[in-house]
Design an enzyme around this catalytic site. Sequence first.
Site, PDB file in Angstrom:
ATOM      1  N   ASN A   7       4.437  -7.132   6.356  1.00 37.37           N
ATOM      2  CA  ASN A   7       5.344  -6.011   6.142  1.00 37.37           C
ATOM      3  C   ASN A   7       6.060  -5.720   7.461  1.00 37.37           C
ATOM      4  O   ASN A   7       5.426  -5.408   8.466  1.00 37.37           O
ATOM      5  CB  ASN A   7       4.545  -4.796   5.672  1.00 37.37           C
ATOM      6  CG  ASN A   7       5.431  -3.625   5.289  1.00 37.37           C
ATOM      7  OD1 ASN A   7       6.422  -3.339   5.948  1.00 37.37           O
ATOM      8  ND2 ASN A   7       5.057  -2.926   4.239  1.00 37.37           N
ATOM      9  N   ARG A  18      16.496   3.480  18.238  1.00 41.70           N
ATOM     10  CA  ARG A  18      17.471   3.322  19.318  1.00 41.70           C
ATOM     11  C   ARG A  18      18.884   3.048  18.794  1.00 41.70           C
ATOM     12  O   ARG A  18      19.869   3.232  19.492  1.00 41.70           O
ATOM     13  CB  ARG A  18      17.019   2.175  20.238  1.00 41.70           C
ATOM     14  CG  ARG A  18      17.884   1.924  21.446  1.00 41.70           C
ATOM     15  CD  ARG A  18      17.787   3.059  22.456  1.00 41.70           C
ATOM     16  NE  ARG A  18      18.633   2.774  23.623  1.00 41.70           N
ATOM     17  CZ  ARG A  18      18.175   2.235  24.754  1.00 41.70           C
ATOM     18  NH1 ARG A  18      16.897   1.902  24.871  1.00 41.70           N
ATOM     19  NH2 ARG A  18      18.996   2.017  25.761  1.00 41.70           N
ATOM     20  N   HIS A  43       9.388  -2.175   2.435  1.00 39.34           N
ATOM     21  CA  HIS A  43       9.165  -0.984   1.604  1.00 39.34           C
ATOM     22  C   HIS A  43      10.260   0.038   1.940  1.00 39.34           C
ATOM     23  O   HIS A  43      10.048   0.965   2.714  1.00 39.34           O
ATOM     24  CB  HIS A  43       7.785  -0.403   1.882  1.00 39.34           C
ATOM     25  CG  HIS A  43       7.385   0.699   0.946  1.00 39.34           C
ATOM     26  ND1 HIS A  43       6.086   0.889   0.541  1.00 39.34           N
ATOM     27  CD2 HIS A  43       8.102   1.683   0.345  1.00 39.34           C
ATOM     28  CE1 HIS A  43       6.022   1.941  -0.262  1.00 39.34           C
ATOM     29  NE2 HIS A  43       7.238   2.440  -0.384  1.00 39.34           N
ATOM     30  N   ARG A  45      12.467   3.224   1.700  1.00 40.22           N
ATOM     31  CA  ARG A  45      12.308   4.566   1.143  1.00 40.22           C
ATOM     32  C   ARG A  45      13.666   5.238   1.041  1.00 40.22           C
ATOM     33  O   ARG A  45      14.624   4.827   1.709  1.00 40.22           O
ATOM     34  CB  ARG A  45      11.334   5.373   2.004  1.00 40.22           C
ATOM     35  CG  ARG A  45       9.883   4.918   1.827  1.00 40.22           C
ATOM     36  CD  ARG A  45       8.923   5.780   2.624  1.00 40.22           C
ATOM     37  NE  ARG A  45       7.545   5.562   2.199  1.00 40.22           N
ATOM     38  CZ  ARG A  45       6.755   4.587   2.653  1.00 40.22           C
ATOM     39  NH1 ARG A  45       7.222   3.740   3.540  1.00 40.22           N
ATOM     40  NH2 ARG A  45       5.516   4.473   2.229  1.00 40.22           N
ATOM     41  N   HIS A  50      13.074   3.464   7.925  1.00 43.35           N
ATOM     42  CA  HIS A  50      12.748   2.187   8.563  1.00 43.35           C
ATOM     43  C   HIS A  50      13.582   1.085   7.923  1.00 43.35           C
ATOM     44  O   HIS A  50      14.705   0.858   8.352  1.00 43.35           O
ATOM     45  CB  HIS A  50      11.242   1.900   8.552  1.00 43.35           C
ATOM     46  CG  HIS A  50      10.487   2.415   7.370  1.00 43.35           C
ATOM     47  ND1 HIS A  50      10.774   2.047   6.082  1.00 43.35           N
ATOM     48  CD2 HIS A  50       9.446   3.288   7.299  1.00 43.35           C
ATOM     49  CE1 HIS A  50       9.937   2.650   5.263  1.00 43.35           C
ATOM     50  NE2 HIS A  50       9.129   3.415   5.955  1.00 43.35           N
ATOM     51  N   GLU A  70       8.398  -3.381  -2.013  1.00 42.60           N
ATOM     52  CA  GLU A  70       7.550  -2.288  -2.490  1.00 42.60           C
ATOM     53  C   GLU A  70       8.365  -1.004  -2.596  1.00 42.60           C
ATOM     54  O   GLU A  70       9.319  -0.801  -1.847  1.00 42.60           O
ATOM     55  CB  GLU A  70       6.408  -2.033  -1.498  1.00 42.60           C
ATOM     56  CG  GLU A  70       5.477  -3.187  -1.267  1.00 42.60           C
ATOM     57  CD  GLU A  70       4.385  -2.852  -0.265  1.00 42.60           C
ATOM     58  OE1 GLU A  70       3.388  -3.587  -0.220  1.00 42.60           O
ATOM     59  OE2 GLU A  70       4.533  -1.849   0.480  1.00 42.60           O
ATOM     60  N   THR A 100       3.465   7.716   4.669  1.00 43.06           N
ATOM     61  CA  THR A 100       3.071   6.384   4.228  1.00 43.06           C
ATOM     62  C   THR A 100       2.445   6.525   2.847  1.00 43.06           C
ATOM     63  O   THR A 100       2.156   7.630   2.392  1.00 43.06           O
ATOM     64  CB  THR A 100       2.089   5.743   5.222  1.00 43.06           C
ATOM     65  OG1 THR A 100       1.830   4.388   4.824  1.00 43.06           O
ATOM     66  CG2 THR A 100       0.779   6.510   5.283  1.00 43.06           C
ATOM     67  N   HIS A 190      -3.028  -1.926   2.931  1.00 44.92           N
ATOM     68  CA  HIS A 190      -3.035  -0.618   3.581  1.00 44.92           C
ATOM     69  C   HIS A 190      -4.217  -0.529   4.554  1.00 44.92           C
ATOM     70  O   HIS A 190      -5.370  -0.479   4.155  1.00 44.92           O
ATOM     71  CB  HIS A 190      -3.095   0.555   2.598  1.00 44.92           C
ATOM     72  CG  HIS A 190      -2.518   1.820   3.192  1.00 44.92           C
ATOM     73  ND1 HIS A 190      -1.193   2.169   3.056  1.00 44.92           N
ATOM     74  CD2 HIS A 190      -3.069   2.772   3.969  1.00 44.92           C
ATOM     75  CE1 HIS A 190      -0.961   3.306   3.692  1.00 44.92           C
ATOM     76  NE2 HIS A 190      -2.087   3.687   4.268  1.00 44.92           N
ATOM     77  N   GLY A 213       1.143  -4.645   7.609  1.00 44.01           N
ATOM     78  CA  GLY A 213       2.279  -4.310   8.445  1.00 44.01           C
ATOM     79  C   GLY A 213       1.910  -3.545   9.691  1.00 44.01           C
ATOM     80  O   GLY A 213       1.948  -4.076  10.804  1.00 44.01           O
TER      81      GLY A 213
END
Length: 237
Positions: A7, A18, A43, A45, A50, A70, A100, A190, A213
Amino acid sequence: MTKLSVNINKMATLRNARGGNMPNIIKAARDIEGFGAQGITVHPRPDERHILYQDAYDLKEVVTTEYNIEGNPIEKFTKMVLEIKPTQVTLVPDAVDAITSNAGWDTVTHKDYLSEIITEFKRNGIRTSIFVDPEIAMIEGAVATGTDRIELYTEAFAEEYAKGNEAAVQPYAACAQRAHELGLGVNAGHDLSLDNIRFFKENVPHLLEVSIGHALICEAIYQGLDNVVKQYLQKLA
């Protein structure tokens, strides 16, 4: 061996802090595959803090191993997955403001909802997986949705194992065995790390894939990405 899907969300978090394109997510995915990983996971969101939705599209053009996306199947996410058609989509019931993922699906309560979404993904040739807690009832409920696989939510195992409680793996072993009996593939993820991955793999049967990840990227800061990926592959062999 159990496949390793890396991940790369945390790499995108660093880039976004940055601005610009460092680290380069596309290059990172290519390098990770070159180091031997058998998959790339993202993943995205809704707030894109991210992985960006555009990253997910861009990665489709370069990932040559398994590509796993995901997320919570809100309308925007579902549209993206159907357009990209990754190898696998993993459905995760995370809230919009969740830091998370912190819980699996109630596959009994949400059977109809999940079944409808899974049917559409499978109609488009996308393998489906449902993120679930290590409870037999949730495994049995997952079968009724038509999913191909389940992904065991392993945070509870990782926390207990770090305290020396090796028995914490037992519910996962039982759920993996039951899933296999019911014809479901078994993934896990996880808080799995270099400290616990070998024990987990050796004690959970029929484990097809792990998605790692946060721990892997943290370990790579000290030990190097190539080295860490290869260590995981050795422990999963």
